[in-house]
Motif scaffolding. Structure first.
Motif, PDB file in Angstrom:
ATOM      1  N   ILE A 135      -7.711  -9.140   1.745  1.00  0.00           N
ATOM      2  CA  ILE A 135      -7.589 -10.393   1.008  1.00  0.00           C
ATOM      3  C   ILE A 135      -8.162 -10.195  -0.378  1.00  0.00           C
ATOM      4  O   ILE A 135      -9.278  -9.704  -0.508  1.00  0.00           O
ATOM      5  N   PRO A 136      -7.475 -10.564  -1.422  1.00  0.00           N
ATOM      6  CA  PRO A 136      -6.098 -11.046  -1.410  1.00  0.00           C
ATOM      7  C   PRO A 136      -5.119  -9.876  -1.472  1.00  0.00           C
ATOM      8  O   PRO A 136      -5.378  -8.888  -2.160  1.00  0.00           O
ATOM      9  N   PRO A 137      -4.012  -9.970  -0.762  1.00  0.00           N
ATOM     10  CA  PRO A 137      -2.998  -8.920  -0.896  1.00  0.00           C
ATOM     11  C   PRO A 137      -2.333  -9.041  -2.260  1.00  0.00           C
ATOM     12  O   PRO A 137      -2.171 -10.143  -2.776  1.00  0.00           O
ATOM     13  N   ARG A 138      -1.976  -7.935  -2.846  1.00  0.00           N
ATOM     14  CA  ARG A 138      -1.361  -7.938  -4.183  1.00  0.00           C
ATOM     15  C   ARG A 138       0.154  -8.055  -4.042  1.00  0.00           C
ATOM     16  O   ARG A 138       0.913  -7.194  -4.464  1.00  0.00           O
ATOM     17  N   ILE A 139       0.589  -9.135  -3.439  1.00  0.00           N
ATOM     18  CA  ILE A 139       2.003  -9.363  -3.158  1.00  0.00           C
ATOM     19  C   ILE A 139       2.803  -9.555  -4.447  1.00  0.00           C
ATOM     20  O   ILE A 139       3.962  -9.137  -4.525  1.00  0.00           O
TER      21      ILE A 139
END
Length: 159
Positions: A135-139
């Protein structure tokens, strides 16, 4: 999941019998040239997942040499980024397309906190699942690969 397992998932497709608990589930349209767009996406993802955080090459020139021009040219230069950030109110920065400067994108993709889980493809539509590993994913950095390839994100759901 080891890096080797992730690379195998990229090469062989499918979603498997179970999905990860923490996931980002995309439905995408590959556009007018679906095979070309898919090859572009897979090629970049394979290049990215070949390195983990600790073995990541820090040299931006290295990445410019191995990543395709269609990806880096989709992003802003430092100068373009500075100009855009100066003229666009901060609350609208996420709406900039492209909204990444190449060096910043590299930093985000290095700290990706997602793993390729699998996909199901039918013609020009793909269901693509990423396992969220932190967290946080680097989407947003991942989305740039999709958009630069010519794909359109139809929907995304995250658990």
């Amino acid at each position: 999941m080891s890096d080797r397992e992730e690379i195998e998932r990229i090469k062989h497709g499918g979603l498997g019998p179970t999905l990860p608990v923490a996931k980002w589930d995309f439905r995408i349209d590959l556009g007018q040239s679906p095979d070309d767009a898919w090859k572009r996406i897979i090629g970049v993802v394979e290049s990215v997942v070949a390195f983990d955080y600790d073995s990541w090459p820090d040299d931006e020139d290295y990445w410019r040499a191995i990543l395709p021009d269609w990806l880096s040219s989709f992003m802003m230069t430092r100068e373009e980024c500075d100009a855009a950030l100066a003229r666009v109110p901060r609350e609208q920065w996420d709406e900039l397309i492209p909204n990444w400067e190449f060096g910043s994108w590299l930093d985000a993709i290095r700290e990706r906190d997602w793993r390729w889980w699998g996909y199901e493809r039918s013609g020009s539509e793909v269901r693509l699942v990423l396992q969220v590993t932190g967290i946080p994913p680097r989407i947003d950095a991942f989305k740039q690969i999709l958009l630069a390839s010519g794909a359109k994100i139809l929907s995304e759901v995250h658990d």
